[in-house]
Motif scaffolding. Structure first.
Motif, PDB file in Angstrom:
ATOM      1  N   ALA A  23       0.826  -1.221   0.000  1.00 13.10           N
ATOM      2  CA  ALA A  23       0.000   0.000   0.000  1.00 13.10           C
ATOM      3  C   ALA A  23       0.856   1.264   0.000  1.00 13.10           C
ATOM      4  N   VAL A  24       2.059   1.141  -0.560  1.00 14.55           N
ATOM      5  CA  VAL A  24       3.000   2.261  -0.571  1.00 14.55           C
ATOM      6  C   VAL A  24       2.395   3.542  -1.159  1.00 14.55           C
ATOM      7  N   GLN A  25       1.660   3.381  -2.264  1.00 14.24           N
ATOM      8  CA  GLN A  25       1.155   4.581  -2.954  1.00 14.24           C
ATOM      9  C   GLN A  25      -0.193   5.029  -2.400  1.00 14.24           C
ATOM     10  N   ALA A  26      -0.669   4.364  -1.365  1.00 13.64           N
ATOM     11  CA  ALA A  26      -1.988   4.720  -0.827  1.00 13.64           C
ATOM     12  C   ALA A  26      -1.922   5.254   0.603  1.00 13.64           C
ATOM     13  N   VAL A  27      -1.008   4.722   1.392  1.00  7.23           N
ATOM     14  CA  VAL A  27      -0.947   5.148   2.796  1.00  7.23           C
ATOM     15  C   VAL A  27      -0.667   6.654   2.852  1.00  7.23           C
ATOM     16  N   GLY A  28      -1.483   7.366   3.589  1.00  4.10           N
ATOM     17  CA  GLY A  28      -1.336   8.825   3.701  1.00  4.10           C
ATOM     18  C   GLY A  28      -2.108   9.582   2.637  1.00  4.10           C
ATOM     19  N   LYS A  29      -2.594   8.851   1.617  1.00  3.82           N
ATOM     20  CA  LYS A  29      -3.311   9.526   0.522  1.00  3.82           C
ATOM     21  C   LYS A  29      -4.742   9.038   0.388  1.00  3.82           C
ATOM     22  N   ALA A  30      -4.986   7.821   0.805  1.00  6.58           N
ATOM     23  CA  ALA A  30      -6.338   7.252   0.729  1.00  6.58           C
ATOM     24  C   ALA A  30      -6.645   6.607   2.077  1.00  6.58           C
TER      25      ALA A  30
END
Ligand code: PMP
Length: 380
Positions: free
Chosen positions: A179-186
């Motif tokens: 979930a590297v590209q999602a944590v903090g953004k979604a």
């Protein structure tokens, strides 16, 4: 010339609050958290506070969070650790073609070690073709470990995480999510969604580089893949970097508290960028346009030019973007993600990735820059 940084999927700048938290902690909490004296205990208490903050941010409990050096290590630990603890003959690994190399190369390694590995193909939008049904989780007596990312780092395409987690649970499988590209953004609710393991890196959400975590749901048994002391309950030995972890927690807390507003802003700016590029650059193709998309990543292919020339031209004008992923940028070969989607035919893929610090003025200027460099390169 002002630099415009639109490569936030590769890495982000640290937020001022995270930077301050890190330097303050380096000064005040430099002790080894494993030391019993007060200097060590000061660091240890920051570490545990950080664990609580991170757990809360992703819908987990603190004892399910293990600190690592980042998602590469987390992905290795999740996949290899699970195979080691269950026995190679008892696990079937299922993943998909557009995963990050830290998953795909771990899968390759495990295959060489005799593990049954399936890499699922994707369609032109980068989505898995097969249904997450019983057949996908059939392991002939082996436990199926399914590793599918939350959001693709090159296209911003979002996978059906809830559906995958639910299917894994229903069919006796284990679901790991990069979930590297999602944590903090979604929004992430690991326990509520039924995710068994989840990987993240701090530097993708305005924290420091070289720091991340792996969420491991209670009841999942992982074996350590490195050997040393008893840090992180022996799953991840090595002196723990308390200042960086503290800064990661501060960065994530900020992201979560402003998430709705930031998502909305980034979504608007991404739409503006897409519209402006379509108007100014004829013949371009938006990659994975038919997939559910995140708010901040846009992959566009430019016909009739080389990715290296385009990237070089943009960089000379102060626009920092990437062709494919940064991990393969040295070679500038068409990335495995673009290839897996069959999108090489559309031309040179360029990834634009925004952050909550990106402004409308930067997006407009970026579109102008792309238009003039692309125009120059395609001039007959
Ligand atoms: N997974 C994904 C989806 C990523 O984008 C990255 C970073 N490019 C990683 C894993 C690896 O993260 P790190 O380099 O911080 O270990």
């Amino acid at each position: 010339m002002d630099e415009i940084y639109l490569d936030n999927a590769a890495t982000t700048a640290m937020s001022p609050a995270a930077l301050q938290a890190m330097t303050e902690c380096m000064r005040e909490c430099f002790g080894n958290p494993s030391s019993l004296h007060m200097a060590g205990q000061r660091a240890a208490s920051r570490l545990e506070e950080a664990r609580d903050i991170i757990a809360e941010a992703i819908g987990a409990s603190a004892d399910e969070i293990f600190f690592t050096s980042g998602a590469t290590e987390s992905n290795n630990l999740a996949l290899r650790g699970f195979v080691l603890s269950n026995g190679a003959g008892n696990v079937r690994l299922v993943t998909q073609a557009t995963e990050h190399p830290s998953v795909l190369n771990t899968a390759n390694y495990l295959r060489q070690e005799g593990i049954d590995v399936t890499v699922l193909p994707v369609d032109e939008n980068g989505m898995i073709v097969s249904e997450p049904d019983e057949a996908l989780f059939s392991g002939d007596g082996r436990t199926v470990l399914l590793s599918v990312m939350h959001t693709n780092n090159e296209t911003g395409a979002v996978f059906p995480v809830e559906k995958l987690a639910e299917a894994a649970r229903r069919n006796g499988g284990i679901y790991h999510c990069d979930a590297v590209q999602a944590v903090g953004k979604a929004p992430i609710d690991a326990a509520g969604t039924g995710i068994d393991m989840l990987s993240a890196s701090a530097h993708k959400f305005h924290g420091p580089k070289g720091t991340g975590f792996l969420y491991v749901r209670k009841g999942i048994d992982l074996r350590n893949v490195t050997f040393g002391g008893e840090q992180e309950r022996s799953l991840r030995p090595g002196t723990v970097n308390a200042p960086a972890i503290w800064a990661m927690a501060v960065a994530l807390r900020e992201c979560v508290s402003g998430m709705e507003e930031n998502s909305e802003r980034m979504r608007t700016l991404k739409a503006l960028l897409k519209r402006s590029l379509a108007e100014k650059c004829p013949g371009i193709h938006v990659n994975a346009e038919g997939a559910p998309a995140n708010d901040c990543t846009l992959s566009v292919s430019f016909p009739g030019v080389g990715a290296d020339m385009l990237l070089y031209g943009l960089d000379r004008e102060g626009l920092r973007v990437s062709a494919g992923s940064a991990c393969s940028a040295g070679s500038l070969e068409i990335s495995h993600v673009i290839k897996a989607m069959g999108a090489e035919k559309y031309g040179a893929p360029i990834r634009f990735s925004l952050s909550r610090f990106t402004t409308e003025e930067e997006v407009m200027r970026a579109a102008e820059t792309v238009s003039s460099v692309f125009g120059r390169l395609t001039e007959k």
